[in-house]
Every structure is written in structure tokens, then in C-alpha cells.
Design a protein around this motif. Structure first.
Motif, PDB file in Angstrom:
ATOM      1  N   ARG A   1       0.837  -1.206   0.000  1.00  0.00           N
ATOM      2  CA  ARG A   1       0.000   0.000   0.000  1.00  0.00           C
ATOM      3  C   ARG A   1       0.877   1.265   0.000  1.00  0.00           C
ATOM      4  NH1 ARG A   1      -3.762  -3.220   3.305  1.00  0.00           N
ATOM      5  NH2 ARG A   1      -5.748  -3.319   2.187  1.00  0.00           N
TER       6      ARG A   1
ATOM      7  N   PHE B   1       0.445   4.064  -2.963  1.00  0.00           N
ATOM      8  CA  PHE B   1      -0.206   5.331  -2.606  1.00  0.00           C
ATOM      9  C   PHE B   1       0.234   6.519  -3.474  1.00  0.00           C
ATOM     10  CE2 PHE B   1      -0.332   9.233  -0.037  1.00  0.00           C
ATOM     11  CZ  PHE B   1      -1.711   9.325   0.163  1.00  0.00           C
TER      12      PHE B   1
ATOM     13  N   GLU C   1      -5.116  -1.460  -5.254  1.00  0.00           N
ATOM     14  CA  GLU C   1      -5.599  -1.163  -3.901  1.00  0.00           C
ATOM     15  C   GLU C   1      -6.955  -1.800  -3.666  1.00  0.00           C
ATOM     16  OE1 GLU C   1      -3.413   3.125  -2.967  1.00  0.00           O
ATOM     17  OE2 GLU C   1      -5.452   3.081  -3.798  1.00  0.00           O
TER      18      GLU C   1
ATOM     19  N   ASP D   1      -8.057  -4.385  -0.802  1.00  0.00           N
ATOM     20  CA  ASP D   1      -9.173  -4.124   0.103  1.00  0.00           C
ATOM     21  C   ASP D   1     -10.196  -5.254   0.073  1.00  0.00           C
ATOM     22  OD1 ASP D   1      -8.019  -1.760   0.820  1.00  0.00           O
ATOM     23  OD2 ASP D   1      -9.167  -0.533  -0.616  1.00  0.00           O
TER      24      ASP D   1
END
Length: 647
Positions: free
Chosen positions: A99, A103, A114, A118
Motif C-alpha cells: 500500500r 499510494f 488497492e 481491500d
């Protein structure tokens, strides 16, 4: 050639400890004797000695206690979710690193990745499974995910092959291929053995190809199977000990060990083969772990193996199975679990048990039971007599001559002859040596020795009648009574062999016994003090020795409450009846007519017994002695010696 005055030194080869103190057989025999005289069987007395140990050696009970404490420590300190925790930590680190790398990237690919992260399942196993095809952007994340696969492979191998995790500290692709090849060959070997085929050559080839994985170096396929089955069963018991959720998650994770599901399949096949070959192993039990220290899969399997080893050692130390011997104890396992000192204690106990047998102190009777040998009884008698003589000397009034084996001196001497035990007449011996050798270098020759002539000793027929009613046990008179009999028996056997001793026990009935039977006699609940029957047997013994001085010694703590009827039955009444008293006193009168020296040793303060023994003394011209328990032996032995001096 080694010079005779030189010494050679070499390393200790793990044999008997040359610096270990010698086995104290005398102290051990004293302990055995006390327990046996207290009513224990020789087997029970030996077991109790080994259980309680000695002053210098911990007993089996102490070793067993330490085993159970270690077992409780293992379960109290640890839990079995170590592998799951470590996998979760590596997974979280991988996800955090990924992550962090995604980002700053504004691309749709980064947002899509991402979203994939998740959407991972909440469970560790599901997340690891779904990430198998994920293309990691972060090198750190990829490395942590690979560590998960390597960790699972290492733990899986460690759970079946002890020491494998350390050997695979750095996993390379070629290592994984070697493991898979070994597992395939191992399962082929076990399957052939399971079908009953001759696997000698196949086993030899397997060890040549894969011996590096087996540092214990099994010599046969059976030894290999034994080691593998014990470890696999321990791993299965560890899985049984987990919660259903933990077990399901771990099994799903292990399917990805080293990133190759074929390895888990090989392990599953191995377990199935070992179950078929060793169905007697414990594959089904479990244990409860309630501590905070997490154990990995391999450590958990080792913990379960330790628990099984502790249980086996506890059974060996209990010695409760038929034919049990202390040589059965697995000293290597004991050292692993409790250390060197426990092994030293176990060896000393085994040496003690072996020496008691090898020295002839314990022997097997015809019915298979264990008993004290005549040699052991002599040692017990010697110890009892030593105590008695020490007490007699301490209590002797100043100026009282010591009791000895010889009679009173006659005032004359005679030349020494072989076998004489009389004291030397030193002045006459020296005078003879001077007259023979003349002045100068004087040497005493055997022909010079003269001994003090003593009165001729007369034989004695001795009947020791001991009360074995329940009150003797209840009032702690049992062991003093037996020690008294041992002391008197040993004195007569060693110092006055011409005397004939008969041991007679009396409760509801009376019976003649040997010293071994009396020593091992157990106290039983039996009402009756049949002194009448005991005196009948004593009279028979005295009349069988018409040339001997008759001596009867009676040890009792109660008045007669039973007598023998003409048909051989014993009639018991409490309180005693005039008929019982008349029949008992009639035997006292018969003994008196034989010129018997009768002494009664009254234990306790029963007034009815006091009245009876006073009557016996008046009727039979005997003596009544009221010793305490510590003084019983000295009183009886002293009375016997007094009767000899009177003769």
C-alpha cells in the motif's frame, strides 16, 4: 610396553561413574528390614525404598514429581498459534509495504491494485490464497509474501522431520526439489514395506540418496518407521489440540507450503502410510495449552512429543507393570527432560536394586514372591543384636561383668587348641615364649599360647513365644517384638550354636515359625491371645531336647483370652474365663516340673495382665519384666544371658 608404575588416562565413555559413591547396602537393608517388620512384603518394602530414595539419592517419587511439573509447565506456558501469528505478521507487513508503494501512484492500475487488496478475505489463510497470483509492486512486500511460503514449508517439514527447519534456514529452489524427491522416494519405500515386500535394498538406496535428512541414522526400515511415526503422531495430536478454526486455517495455509501444493499432498500420503504401519501410535488424543508463549508448527509437534515422552517416563518410573525393572528407564529421554542429575539418581537407584539382588540379599521364593535371603536376615539380626548389646552396656551398673560366650573361669589354664575362643593367659604365654627362645629376640609361637580354662557350657532349649495379636500392631509393639526375635536368634546362631531356639507366635492360635517368616509376618485383625497353645508348643520343644536346660521367654501385652480345645479349635472369650486361665496355668505347671526357667516380658500397663503374670511367677517360679519398647530387646537378650550364667 607400558611401565607398571605409570597410569593411563582416557575420557569417560558414559559407563558407570568411577567417582560415584558406593551403594550403601547396609542402610538400604536397614530400611527394608524396618518396613518388612512393620508388615510390608519384601516387594512392597523394596518398592517403597526405591520410591522414597536415600539420603544421597532422589527417589522415583521425586523424579516423577519433577516430570509432572515439567509437563504442567509446557502446557501452562505455551499455546499453539505461533505459526498462524507469524504468518499474519508477515502478511500485514507485506500489505503495508504494498500500500505504501501504491499510494503515490495516481494511475488507475494503482487504484485497481488497492481495490484488490481491500477485497481480500478477513481470514489469514484466505488472504494468503488469493494473493498467490498477485503481481506485487513492492519488492519488500514480495519478499515478505515469499517468506510466508518458505515459513509454511519449513514448519511443515519440521513437524515431520526434527531439525529440518534449521537445515532449511535459507530456502533455495533446489532445496525444495530435493525435499520433494525425498518425500516421493520415502512414500514409495513405505508403500513397498506396507505391501510386505523385501525393502532391504530399497532402504539402503534411500539412505544413500537422502541420508542427510535423517541425522539419527536409522539402521533398518523399521527404525526409520518408528522415528517417523512417533513424530507424525505428535504433529497430529498437536492439530487435534487446536480449535476448529485454528486447525482449518492452518491446514489451508499448509496447502501452499513452499508455493507447491504437491508437497502437502506428499505429507498427507506419508501420514496415511505411517498410520497403516503403526496403528498403535497415539493419533487421536489432544492436550490443552493455556499459556502466552506461541509455538510454531514444528515446536508444537516437539511439545506434543515431549508430553508423550514424559508420560512414558512416568510409567517407567511407576514400575507398575509386570516384570518392571529400573533398567527399563530410558536414561537418554530422562536426560532430555530432567537433565544430568536425574540420570545420576536413576542410575544409583538401579545400582541399588541390582546390588540387593546380586549380593544375595533378596531372593525369589518358589511361588515367585520376593523375600529376604538368609544372608539379609543375618545382617538384620547382626544390626538388631548390636543395638541390644549397646543398650545393655549403657545400662550395666559399674563393676558388672560383661556377658560372654564362655563360662566362668576355673582358675587354671591349658595349651591353646584350634577352635578355642577362650581368652589368652598373657603372662603364661609370655613365660612360655621366654623359656623356649631364651634371652634376646623373643617371638611368640603358637605352641606358647595358653588360654584361660572356663567352666563347660551346658546346652539350652529356648522357646521364644511372641504375642502377635492385633493389639501388638495397634500399640506400635510390632517392630520391637520382631527386632527382639532377630537379636536373640542372631546371638544364638553366632555365639551359642549348641542352644536350640524355637520361635513361637500366638494370636487366636499359636504356631512355630522360622526367623524369615516371623520377620515378614504381617499384622492382621485377629482377636485372641492364646498363650495356652504357645506354652503347649514350647513344652513339646523342651521335651524334644531332654539333655538341654529348658528356657521359655514370653513377650505379651495382654492376658490370655483364648485356649485350645482337645479337637484343635481355639475358644476365645473377652474378658478371659476361668477355664482359659486354668488351662494356661496348667501348662505353666508342666513347664515348672521340667525345671524350666520361665520369664514373662509384660508390655503395657494392663492391670489384668499384671495380675496374671504375677500369678505365673508365683506358680512357675519365673521372672516378670516390664520393659519399655526400647528396652524390650535388651531385656529379653539380657535375661537369656542371665540364664546361661546361672547354668
Amino acid at each position: 610396553m607400558t611401565h607398571p608404575d605409570r597410569y593411563r588416562y582416557a575420557p569417560w565413555d558414559n559407563g558407570p561413574d568411577p567417582l560415584a559413591p558406593p551403594v550403601d547396602l547396609r542402610a538400604a537393608l536397614d530400611r527394608l528390614g524396618r518396613d518388612i517388620m512393620d508388615g510390608s512384603s519384601p516387594r512392597s518394602a523394596l518398592d517403597e525404598l526405591l520410591r522414597s530414595g536415600t539420603d544421597t539419592t532422589a527417589g522415583l517419587d521425586d523424579l516423577t514429581r519433577r516430570l509432572w511439573e515439567r509437563r504442567a509447565r509446557i502446557q501452562r506456558r505455551n499455546n499453539l498459534d505461533g505459526t498462524l501469528r507469524e504468518v499474519r505478521e508477515l502478511l500485514d507487513r507485506a500489505l503495508d509495504a504494498e500500500r505504501t508503494a501504491l499510494f503515490p501512484d495516481p494511475s488507475d492500475d494503482a487504484r485497481f491494485r488497492e481495490a484488490q487488496l481491500d477485497a481480500l478475505p478477513p481470514g489469514t489463510a484466505g488472504a494468503v490464497r488469493d494473493l498467490a497470483a498477485y503481481d506485487w509492486r513492492s519488492d519488500e512486500a514480495r519478499a515478505n509474501y515469499q517468506r510466508i511460503r518458505d515459513l509454511l514449508g519449513q514448519e511443515l517439514m519440521e513437524s515431520r522431520f526434527q531439525g529440518m527447519k534449521q537445515a532449511l534456514s535459507e530456502v533455495r529452489p533446489e532445496d525444495v526439489e530435493r525435499i520433494k524427491a525425498m518425500m516421493a522416494d520415502l512414500n514409495a519405500l513405505l508403500l513397498s514395506h506396507l505391501r510386505g515386500e523385501d525393502t532391504k535394498d530399497q532402504f539402503a538406496k534411500f539412505m544413500r540418496d537422502h541420508g542427510e535428512f535423517f541425522p539419527e541414522n536409522p539402521r533398518t526400515v523399521e527404525e526409520l518407521i518408528d522415528a517417523l511415526a512417533a513424530r507424525a503422531a505428535a504433529a497430529q495430536r498437536m492439530m487435534n489440540s487446536m480449535s476448529d478454526r485454528q486447525r482449518a486455517e492452518l491446514q489451508e495455509l499448509l496447502a501452499g507450503a513452499f508455493g507447491d501444493p504437491r508437497l502437502a499432498d506428499q505429507v498427507s500420503t506419508l501420514d496415511a502410510n505411517l498410520r497403516a504401519l503403526r496403528p498403535g501410535e497415539d493419533w487421536t488424543s489432544s492436550a490443552r495449552f493455556r499459556g502466552d508463549d506461541p509455538l510454531g508448527l514444528g515446536e508444537g509437534a516437539q511439545a506434543m512429543a515431549d508430553l508423550a515422552e514424559l508420560d512414558a517416563l512416568a510409567e517407567q518410573l511407576a514400575q507398575s507393570y509386570p516384570g518392571a525393572r529400573l533398567e527399563d528407564i530410558d536414561l537418554e529421554a530422562l536426560e532430555r527432560q530432567l537433565g544430568d542429575e536425574a540420570v545420576v539418581d536413576a542410575r544409583r537407584l538401579a545400582d541399588l536394586e541390582r546390588e540387593l539382588r546380586d549380593q544375595g540379599l533378596l531372593e525369589r521364593a518358589a511361588d515367585g514372591t520376593l523375600r529376604l535371603s538368609p544372608k539379609a536376615l543375618r545382617r538384620l539380626g547382626e544390626a538388631a543384636l548390636t543395638d541390644v548389646i549397646s543398650t545393655l552396656r549403657a545400662r550395666r551398673a559399674p563393676g558388672t561383668p560383661a556377658a560372654g560366650a564362655a563360662g566362668e573361669p576355673t582358675g587354671s589354664t591349658r595349651p591353646w587348641q584350634f577352635g578355642d575362643t577362650e581368652p589368652w593367659d598373657v603372662p603364661r604365654t609370655i613365660r612360655n615364649a621366654v623359656l623356649r627362645s631364651g634371652p634376646g629376640d623373643i617371638r611368640i609361637d603358637v605352641t606358647d599360647v595358653e588360654v584361660v580354662e572356663t567352666e563347660q557350657r551346658s546346652r539350652a532349649a529356648v522357646a521364644l513365644c511372641v504375642d502377635t495379636s492385633w493389639s501388638m500392631v495397634q500399640d506400635n509393639r510390632w517392630i520391637p517384638m520382631k527386632r527382639t526375635a532377630l537379636a536373640l536368634h542372631h546371638l544364638i546362631q553366632t555365639r551359642f550354636r549348641g542352644d536350640d531356639l524355637q520361635l513361637i507366635t500366638f494370636g487366636r492360635h499359636a504356631t512355630t515359625v522360622d526367623i524369615g517368616t516371623l520377620t515378614a509376618l504381617e499384622g492382621v485383625w485377629e482377636q485372641g491371645t492364646n498363650l495356652h497353645h504357645a506354652l503347649l508348643l514350647a513344652g513339646r520343644h523342651l521335651r524334644g531336647n531332654p539333655d538341654a536346660q529348658p528356657v521359655v521367654l514370653v513377650v505379651t501385652d495382654g492376658e490370655p483370652t483364648a485356649h485350645l480345645e482337645p479337637d484343635g479349635t481355639a475358644e476365645f472369650n473377652y474378658p478371659t474365663t476361668p477355664r482359659t486361665l486354668r488351662k494356661t496355668l496348667a501348662e505353666v505347671d508342666r513347664l515348672a516340673r521340667l525345671g524350666t526357667s520361665l520369664s514373662v516380658f509384660k508390655l503395657g500397663d494392663d492391670p489384668r495382665l499384671a495380675q496374671f503374670v504375677d500369678l505365673v511367677a508365683r506358680r512357675g517360679g519365673g521372672r516378670v519384666v516390664n520393659p519399655d519398647l526400647d528396652g524390650l530387646g535388651p531385656a529379653v537378650v539380657g535375661d537369656y544371658l542371665r540364664s546361661r550364667r546361672a547354668r
